[in-house]
Write a protein that holds these residues in place. Structure first.
Motif, PDB file in Angstrom:
ATOM      1  N   SER A   1     -13.735 -57.084  80.187  1.00  0.00           N
ATOM      2  CA  SER A   1     -12.363 -57.366  79.734  1.00  0.00           C
ATOM      3  C   SER A   1     -12.306 -57.872  78.290  1.00  0.00           C
ATOM      4  O   SER A   1     -11.209 -58.033  77.740  1.00  0.00           O
ATOM      5  CB  SER A   1     -11.699 -58.418  80.637  1.00  0.00           C
ATOM      6  OG  SER A   1     -11.703 -57.969  81.965  1.00  0.00           O
ATOM      7  N   ILE A   2     -13.468 -58.129  77.689  1.00  0.00           N
ATOM      8  CA  ILE A   2     -13.456 -58.663  76.316  1.00  0.00           C
ATOM      9  C   ILE A   2     -12.729 -57.689  75.378  1.00  0.00           C
ATOM     10  O   ILE A   2     -11.944 -58.111  74.528  1.00  0.00           O
ATOM     11  CB  ILE A   2     -14.902 -58.884  75.782  1.00  0.00           C
ATOM     12  CG1 ILE A   2     -15.676 -59.818  76.699  1.00  0.00           C
ATOM     13  CG2 ILE A   2     -14.900 -59.348  74.327  1.00  0.00           C
ATOM     14  CD1 ILE A   2     -15.612 -61.261  76.412  1.00  0.00           C
ATOM     15  N   GLY A   3     -12.964 -56.402  75.588  1.00  0.00           N
ATOM     16  CA  GLY A   3     -12.350 -55.394  74.716  1.00  0.00           C
ATOM     17  C   GLY A   3     -10.837 -55.361  74.832  1.00  0.00           C
ATOM     18  O   GLY A   3     -10.162 -54.809  73.961  1.00  0.00           O
ATOM     19  N   LEU A   4     -10.288 -55.952  75.890  1.00  0.00           N
ATOM     20  CA  LEU A   4      -8.831 -55.952  76.077  1.00  0.00           C
ATOM     21  C   LEU A   4      -8.176 -57.181  75.445  1.00  0.00           C
ATOM     22  O   LEU A   4      -6.951 -57.304  75.450  1.00  0.00           O
ATOM     23  CB  LEU A   4      -8.491 -55.933  77.579  1.00  0.00           C
ATOM     24  CG  LEU A   4      -9.140 -54.826  78.409  1.00  0.00           C
ATOM     25  CD1 LEU A   4      -8.842 -55.011  79.887  1.00  0.00           C
ATOM     26  CD2 LEU A   4      -8.631 -53.463  77.923  1.00  0.00           C
ATOM     27  N   MET A   5      -9.011 -58.096  74.930  1.00  0.00           N
ATOM     28  CA  MET A   5      -8.437 -59.324  74.350  1.00  0.00           C
ATOM     29  C   MET A   5      -7.794 -59.000  73.002  1.00  0.00           C
ATOM     30  O   MET A   5      -8.158 -58.031  72.340  1.00  0.00           O
ATOM     31  CB  MET A   5      -9.534 -60.377  74.156  1.00  0.00           C
ATOM     32  CG  MET A   5     -10.146 -60.848  75.459  1.00  0.00           C
ATOM     33  SD  MET A   5     -11.311 -62.178  75.172  1.00  0.00           S
ATOM     34  CE  MET A   5     -10.171 -63.574  75.035  1.00  0.00           C
TER      35      MET A   5
ATOM     36  N   ARG B   1     -11.110 -61.422  69.817  1.00  0.00           N
ATOM     37  CA  ARG B   1     -12.282 -60.526  69.821  1.00  0.00           C
ATOM     38  C   ARG B   1     -13.050 -60.563  68.520  1.00  0.00           C
ATOM     39  O   ARG B   1     -14.264 -60.524  68.491  1.00  0.00           O
ATOM     40  CB  ARG B   1     -11.784 -59.097  70.001  1.00  0.00           C
ATOM     41  CG  ARG B   1     -11.897 -58.534  71.360  1.00  0.00           C
ATOM     42  CD  ARG B   1     -11.606 -57.054  71.345  1.00  0.00           C
ATOM     43  NE  ARG B   1     -10.233 -56.683  71.084  1.00  0.00           N
ATOM     44  CZ  ARG B   1      -9.839 -55.887  70.100  1.00  0.00           C
ATOM     45  NH1 ARG B   1     -10.697 -55.379  69.251  1.00  0.00           N
ATOM     46  NH2 ARG B   1      -8.568 -55.587  69.954  1.00  0.00           N
ATOM     47  N   GLU B   2     -12.296 -60.622  67.406  1.00  0.00           N
ATOM     48  CA  GLU B   2     -12.948 -60.469  66.099  1.00  0.00           C
ATOM     49  C   GLU B   2     -13.249 -61.789  65.412  1.00  0.00           C
ATOM     50  O   GLU B   2     -14.030 -61.826  64.461  1.00  0.00           O
ATOM     51  CB  GLU B   2     -12.064 -59.608  65.181  1.00  0.00           C
ATOM     52  CG  GLU B   2     -11.980 -58.170  65.675  1.00  0.00           C
ATOM     53  CD  GLU B   2     -10.915 -57.359  64.957  1.00  0.00           C
ATOM     54  OE1 GLU B   2     -10.408 -57.801  63.909  1.00  0.00           O
ATOM     55  OE2 GLU B   2     -10.573 -56.274  65.478  1.00  0.00           O
ATOM     56  N   HIS B   3     -12.620 -62.872  65.855  1.00  0.00           N
ATOM     57  CA  HIS B   3     -12.784 -64.121  65.109  1.00  0.00           C
ATOM     58  C   HIS B   3     -13.334 -65.274  65.944  1.00  0.00           C
ATOM     59  O   HIS B   3     -13.577 -66.344  65.408  1.00  0.00           O
ATOM     60  CB  HIS B   3     -11.458 -64.524  64.459  1.00  0.00           C
ATOM     61  CG  HIS B   3     -10.997 -63.532  63.445  1.00  0.00           C
ATOM     62  ND1 HIS B   3     -11.478 -63.507  62.155  1.00  0.00           N
ATOM     63  CD2 HIS B   3     -10.150 -62.481  63.549  1.00  0.00           C
ATOM     64  CE1 HIS B   3     -10.934 -62.499  61.492  1.00  0.00           C
ATOM     65  NE2 HIS B   3     -10.120 -61.862  62.323  1.00  0.00           N
ATOM     66  N   GLU B   4     -13.495 -65.051  67.239  1.00  0.00           N
ATOM     67  CA  GLU B   4     -14.119 -66.089  68.065  1.00  0.00           C
ATOM     68  C   GLU B   4     -15.448 -65.534  68.572  1.00  0.00           C
ATOM     69  O   GLU B   4     -15.561 -64.342  68.881  1.00  0.00           O
ATOM     70  CB  GLU B   4     -13.201 -66.479  69.224  1.00  0.00           C
ATOM     71  CG  GLU B   4     -11.951 -67.195  68.717  1.00  0.00           C
ATOM     72  CD  GLU B   4     -10.960 -67.571  69.800  1.00  0.00           C
ATOM     73  OE1 GLU B   4     -10.340 -68.631  69.672  1.00  0.00           O
ATOM     74  OE2 GLU B   4     -10.777 -66.799  70.768  1.00  0.00           O
TER      75      GLU B   4
END
Ligand SMILES: C[S@@+](CC[C@H](N)C(=O)[O-])C[C@H]1O[C@@H](n2cnc3c(N)ncnc32)[C@H](O)[C@@H]1O
Length: 267
Positions: A181-185, A190-193
């Motif tokens: 599910s990470i890709g759905l965040m 996704r890109e900064h945490e």
């Protein structure tokens, strides 16, 4: 006289329009916050550029508002979420029951949860742990004012052994997003945490189970472990608590869309 010309002022339609076009829903409010944090017009321009490029507002400002407190958040460190204020409420209510309760904030990130618990239950002895050096540096800044001790390492491993059997409250907002599910965040997360702050493994509960399994060895009689989870994950967290010899119960807040599972050490 203001250091900002009218074209650069927080109310500048150009700044608000750029923020709005980049997807900022609260563009006017963000413009005011950025202007309040900028020392010079050049600073403001650089901050607006970063925000428009998708950097989370809190990373641009260097702080987040959490549970009525201003908490330092450095770039690359998880931004505390509003829903986690429910975890704080639940943990503080339990910590307040004992004078000088020992509270351990596992997976502390910038230390927001521990700080907010200590603000509500000021006599607590606070210990906090994170595996990420950036988070630890940030938590040390935030927790100095409440005398919190911050350790770098894996969950319970860096804690002093003399805490065994003395902990009243373990509170953990550990990573609990399933890997798939990470890709759905949202891209801001996704890109900064960092991945280590989000990824909880196949069903999201790998770290949560590692928080729960050894907890009995650290808790005082009647002590509790509180973990945040997704609503649908709660039954599996309940099971993990029962397997770990703790009495589970689920607390939920509709207002904050938050679920907290609490396990209590039998007395
Ligand atoms: C979801 S973030 C929450 C941070 C903070 N509790 C909050 O609510 O703002 C999870 C944090 O757990 C940390 N973490 C992940 N695995 C860990 C481990 N094995 N031991 C300690 N900390 C860990 C990450 O570095 C990250 O800061």
């Amino acid at each position: 006289m203001s250091a900002f010309s009218s074209a650069q002022s927080p109310q500048s339609p150009a700044i608000v329009a750029r923020l709005r076009a980049s997807g900022c829903v609260f563009a006017e409010e963000e413009a005011l916050l950025l202007a309040g944090a900028a020392a010079t017009p050049d600073d403001l321009a650089a901050m607006v550029d970063r925000r428009v490029s998708g950097v989370p507002l809190e990373h641009v400002l260097g702080w987040a508002e959490f549970a009525g407190l201003r908490v330092a958040v450095e770039p690359g460190v998880f931004v505390p979420r509003r829903r986690t204020e429910f975890l704080v409420e639940q943990a503080a209510a339990l910590a307040e029951r004992r004078p000088r309760a020992v509270v351990v904030d596992l997976c502390c990130g910038c230390g927001a949860v521990g700080l907010a618990v200590a603000a509500r239950a000021p006599s607590v002895e606070l210990h906090a742990v994170d595996i990420d050096p950036g988070a630890v540096r940030c938590a040390r800044r935030n927790l100095a004012e409440v005398g919190g001790r911050v350790y770098e390492g894996d969950l319970y491993r860096p804690l002093p052994a003399e805490l065994k059997g003395r902990v009243a409250v373990v509170v953990a907002n550990a990573p609990y997003v399933p890997t798939d599910s990470i890709g759905l965040m949202p891209p801001e997360a996704r890109e900064h945490e960092p991945r280590v702050a989000l990824d909880g493994g196949a069903d999201g509960l790998d770290i949560v189970r590692k928080v729960i399994a050894p907890a009995r060895g650290w808790l005082a009689p009647g002590g509790c472990v509180l973990v945040e989870s997704g609503e649908r994950q709660a039954p599996r967290v309940v099971e993990a608590f029962a397997n770990g010899g703790l009495l589970p119960r689920v607390a939920a807040s509709d207002e904050l869309a938050a679920t907290v599972v609490i396990g209590t050490m039998p007395t």
